[in-house]
Write an enzyme that holds these catalytic residues in place. Sequence first.
Site, PDB file in Angstrom:
ATOM      1  N   MET A 171      34.145 -44.836 -48.668  1.00  9.35           N
ATOM      2  CA  MET A 171      33.415 -44.170 -47.590  1.00  9.35           C
ATOM      3  C   MET A 171      33.203 -42.689 -47.874  1.00  9.35           C
ATOM      4  O   MET A 171      32.300 -42.078 -47.298  1.00  9.35           O
ATOM      5  CB  MET A 171      34.137 -44.365 -46.257  1.00  9.35           C
ATOM      6  CG  MET A 171      34.084 -45.787 -45.726  1.00  9.35           C
ATOM      7  SD  MET A 171      32.409 -46.428 -45.476  1.00  9.35           S
ATOM      8  CE  MET A 171      31.892 -45.492 -44.025  1.00  9.35           C
ATOM      9  N   GLY A 177      38.018 -45.912 -52.744  1.00 11.42           N
ATOM     10  CA  GLY A 177      37.811 -46.954 -53.749  1.00 11.42           C
ATOM     11  C   GLY A 177      39.077 -47.570 -54.309  1.00 11.42           C
ATOM     12  O   GLY A 177      39.026 -48.611 -54.951  1.00 11.42           O
ATOM     13  N   VAL A 210      35.417 -52.270 -49.135  1.00  7.42           N
ATOM     14  CA  VAL A 210      35.255 -50.833 -48.920  1.00  7.42           C
ATOM     15  C   VAL A 210      36.551 -50.239 -48.387  1.00  7.42           C
ATOM     16  O   VAL A 210      37.229 -50.849 -47.553  1.00  7.42           O
ATOM     17  CB  VAL A 210      34.125 -50.566 -47.896  1.00  7.42           C
ATOM     18  CG1 VAL A 210      33.981 -49.086 -47.602  1.00  7.42           C
ATOM     19  CG2 VAL A 210      32.819 -51.144 -48.379  1.00  7.42           C
ATOM     20  N   CYS A 211      36.894 -49.035 -48.862  1.00 11.10           N
ATOM     21  CA  CYS A 211      37.999 -48.259 -48.288  1.00 11.10           C
ATOM     22  C   CYS A 211      37.560 -46.788 -48.251  1.00 11.10           C
ATOM     23  O   CYS A 211      36.376 -46.493 -48.275  1.00 11.10           O
ATOM     24  CB  CYS A 211      39.291 -48.462 -49.082  1.00 11.10           C
ATOM     25  SG  CYS A 211      39.263 -47.740 -50.736  1.00 11.10           S
ATOM     26  N   ARG A 212      38.508 -45.878 -48.222  1.00 11.20           N
ATOM     27  CA  ARG A 212      38.167 -44.463 -48.135  1.00 11.20           C
ATOM     28  C   ARG A 212      37.590 -43.935 -49.449  1.00 11.20           C
ATOM     29  O   ARG A 212      36.557 -43.281 -49.473  1.00 11.20           O
ATOM     30  CB  ARG A 212      39.382 -43.634 -47.727  1.00 11.20           C
ATOM     31  CG  ARG A 212      39.054 -42.166 -47.453  1.00 11.20           C
ATOM     32  CD  ARG A 212      40.257 -41.377 -46.997  1.00 11.20           C
ATOM     33  NE  ARG A 212      41.191 -41.088 -48.065  1.00 11.20           N
ATOM     34  CZ  ARG A 212      41.037 -40.157 -48.998  1.00 11.20           C
ATOM     35  NH1 ARG A 212      39.956 -39.416 -49.012  1.00 11.20           N
ATOM     36  NH2 ARG A 212      41.934 -39.971 -49.932  1.00 11.20           N
TER      37      ARG A 212
END
Length: 97
Positions: free
Chosen positions: A89, A65, A61-63
Amino acid sequence: MDQMTPTEVQNGLGSNEFEVVDVREVSEVAQGKIPGAIHIPLGLLEFRMNELDKNKTYVMVCRSGGRSSRATQFLEYYGYNVINMQGGMMAWQGPTE
């Protein structure tokens, strides 16, 4: 590269099917992360990947993708079972800690 939607990730939390790895920076994670997620910033993943178990599945997971997609490809290369969460996220509607 395998992918999951944020809804699929939320529905699978606590099921022991996978663990979540958040590859965002410290300042981003301070604003909230998926409950129980392991925090390993993307820039440190190469040095900390030995903390991950190749017998488990991880959702990256990141901000938005992009970084998690790079992390997924990197870990796949080294034989890890990884899935990218689409939209990061920014698309997450579930609880945070």
